[in-house]
Design a protein around this motif. Structure first.
Motif, short mmCIF file in Angstrom:
data_model
loop_
_atom_site.label_atom_id
_atom_site.label_comp_id
_atom_site.label_asym_id
_atom_site.label_seq_id
_atom_site.Cartn_x
_atom_site.Cartn_y
_atom_site.Cartn_z
N ARG A 54 14.73 -18.58 -11.41
CA ARG A 54 14.70 -17.15 -11.06
C ARG A 54 13.32 -16.72 -10.58
N GLN A 55 12.29 -17.45 -10.99
CA GLN A 55 10.93 -17.08 -10.58
C GLN A 55 10.47 -17.89 -9.37
N ARG A 100 6.03 -13.49 -17.61
CA ARG A 100 6.08 -12.03 -17.45
C ARG A 100 4.69 -11.40 -17.45
N THR A 145 15.57 -14.61 -4.99
CA THR A 145 15.30 -13.56 -5.99
C THR A 145 13.93 -12.94 -5.90
N LYS A 203 2.17 -12.06 -18.99
CA LYS A 203 1.48 -11.92 -20.27
C LYS A 203 0.44 -13.01 -20.47
N ILE A 236 15.23 -8.39 -1.13
CA ILE A 236 16.01 -8.19 -2.34
C ILE A 236 15.24 -7.31 -3.33
N ARG A 237 13.95 -7.65 -3.51
CA ARG A 237 13.19 -7.01 -4.59
C ARG A 237 12.25 -5.90 -4.13
N LYS A 271 9.02 -5.01 -5.86
CA LYS A 271 8.95 -5.92 -7.01
C LYS A 271 8.93 -7.39 -6.58
#
Lengths: 130, 414
Positions: free
Chosen positions: B288-289, B151, B313, B153, B318-319, B322
């Motif tokens: 998912r990534q 994410r 995804t 981070k 779709i995104r 994002k």
């Protein structure tokens, strides 16, 4: 369509239920019915800081991916891990088993800006007739 | 799906449908001076003359099939069985991409599904996507995937200096707008152990290549454990040569989280440097990534076997904003070629080819040893060190050095 009277609503279709100095957050019945069958929910991690109005997760359905915005600022204290295997709970029980996160509030005053059930219902009706 | 050009009848029907009487009327909004610009082209030639002209131009170029080529580094002149070109030349497959109405093209989807299954088998991984442009862009996608798994981070990406230099350059180009630090490859003699020593709680991913860019097979056994001893969550991405997997244990069995590479050796020609094929496989937990698209096998309402786009995804449709990858399709025709090639070879054929590569590699190595002093295999760290005490500059810088082997290559400078 259900408009739970015990929660307060954001204009972006999240709800928040106050319990002590924490809130439980989910998406409204209207939001889940608009998204249709939810297939995946992306949630933050416990300890993450949320900022009111900023995106913190995604609810993905067979037809769209909807961003979820924080109804108030605070720290995530729990996430609904049952959604990993059963994202359909968001459709089946949006105000109950389909909750997303529990957040310890920075400032309870954030909730004052949220709508009550009646005001949210008029917003939804206006959106539907638009 | 069949791809045929429009007939005059098709054009008439379409013009009528939109209420336009002729092509000229359709283009009426384009200012007249731009409609048929003067291209200043030479006079048209006959087919025979064009062929002669092209053959004469081609004669000025060295033909890779007629001379030895030592380019390597992901571009290999392997024999391509004619069945590959036969199948990929069929009209039904004549598009480089997954069609936009994907499910209409069941044959294309089935081919992608077979391709994904073959890549999973080869790499020992759970799930493979429908492919990327080439090995370099697939490597960059590994960085983006790892960054998103954490994410955003974790900012540190460790990359071995023995990863193809072009891949490392493309990784930096791809990620220049992202808040990541690509580190670990500034010294050529950084070993895998040195790299592991740099893993910390801010490290999203360690990227290594096996066999590495210098042709060495560095031991993968225990690598993932050593990384996880420093940080239990850091991902391990392995760039590999798919032919080598005919002999070597798949990186998936050594705990790799991402396995990727250049698919050109799988039945693609040298193709003047492209189109090539980036293959990419990962684990279920981080699917998912995964960038790109995944095709799945399912049954329709009548219980008949069918293929569908299962997961996309990270894509823009779709995104939207994002999306984490600009991949919105795949390298379809090249993935098909790899599928036909692997199917034609079978597992014994692939093993034979990998074995013959190894024999030739050893043969070349022993021949080269006769011409020069022993080649650096494995790399020797001591030869990259600064000159010892008492010497203020390296021998090679000394004019007219009388060192007998001063004209020989420094094995540390590969």
């Amino acid at each position: 369509m259900e408009f739970d009277a015990d929660v307060r609503y954001a204009t972006t279709h999240e709800w928040a239920r106050l319990a002590g100095d924490e809130i439980v957050v989910g998406v409204s019945d209207y939001a889940q019915s608009t998204l249709s069958d939810v297939v995946y929910v992306e949630l933050p991690e416990v300890g993450d800081k949320l900022t009111k109005g900023e995106q913190f997760g995604v609810v993905e359905s067979v037809k769209a991916a909807g961003d979820i915005y924080a109804p108030a600022s605070g720290t995530v204290v729990a996430v609904n891990s049952s959604l990993e295997d059963a994202p359909e709970l968001v459709n089946q029980d949006p105000f109950g088993e389909g909750w997303l996160v529990r957040v310890k509030l920075d400032d309870a005053g954030d909730l004052d800006d949220l709508l009550d059930a009646a005001a949210y219902q008029s917003l939804v009706e206006a959106e539907q007739s638009a | 799906m069949v791809y045929t050009p429009h007939t005059d009848d098709d054009r008439r029907v379409m013009l009528r449908a939109i209420g336009v009487s002729s092509l000229a009327e359709l283009f009426a909004d384009v200012p007249e001076q731009y409609r048929f610009p003067d291209l200043d082209l030479p006079e048209a030639l006959s087919e025979m003359d064009v062929l002669r002209e092209l053959q004469s131009l081609a004669g000025d170029t060295l033909n890779a099939n007629a001379v030895p080529t030592f380019l390597g580094a992901g571009a290999y002149r392997h024999w391509v069985p004619s069945v590959v070109d036969y199948v990929i030349s069929r009209g039904e497959f004549a598009t480089a991409y997954t069609p936009y109405q994907a499910e209409v093209s069941q044959g294309t989807l089935q081919a992608i599904f077979e391709y994904q299954s073959l890549i999973c088998d080869l790499t020992g991984m759970d799930v493979a996507n429908a492919s990327h442009y080439d090995g370099a862009t697939a490597t960059a996608e590994a960085v983006i995937q790892a960054y998103n798994v954490f994410r955003k981070k974790r900012r540190k990406i460790l990359i071995s200096p023995a990863v193809h230099p072009h891949y490392r350059a493309v990784v930096r180009t791809y990620t220049q707008g992202m808040d990541v630090d690509i580190v670990g490859d500034d010294l050529i003699d950084t070993s895998l152990s040195d790299l592991v020593g740099q893993v910390d709680a801010d490290t999203a991913c360690v990227i290594i290549q096996s066999p590495n860019f210098l042709g060495q097979i560095e031991p993968l056994a225990g690598l993932a454990d050593r990384i996880h001893a420093r940080d239990p969550k850091t991902l391990l991405a392995v760039v590999t040569n798919p032919i080598s997997l005919g002999l070597l244990e798949p990186p998936g069995s050594f705990g790799a989280d991402i396995v990727l590479g250049e698919g050109q050796p799988l039945g693609l020609g040298l193709n003047f440097g492209g189109p090539y094929l980036g293959f990419y496989a990962t684990r279920d937990e981080v699917v998912r990534q995964l960038a790109g698209r995944l095709v799945g096998q399912t049954v329709d309402a009548d219980g008949k076997l069918g293929y569908v786009m299962t997961l996309t995804t990270r894509e823009q449709h779709i995104r939207r904003d994002k999306a984490t990858s600009n991949i919105c399709s795949n390298q379809g025709l090249m993935a098909l070629a790899a599928t036909v090639y692997l199917s034609a070879l079978g597992k014994h054929g692939l093993r034979q080819i990998a074995g013959s590569r190894r024999l030739r590699h050893r043969g070349l190595w022993s021949l080269l040893q006769r011409v020069r002093r022993p080649l650096p295999c494995p790399r020797r760290r001591d030869q990259r060190r600064a000159p010892g005490p008492g010497s203020d500059r390296p021998d090679s810088d000394r004019p007219g050095s009388d060192r007998p082997d001063s004209d020989r290559p420094d094995p540390g400078r590969l």
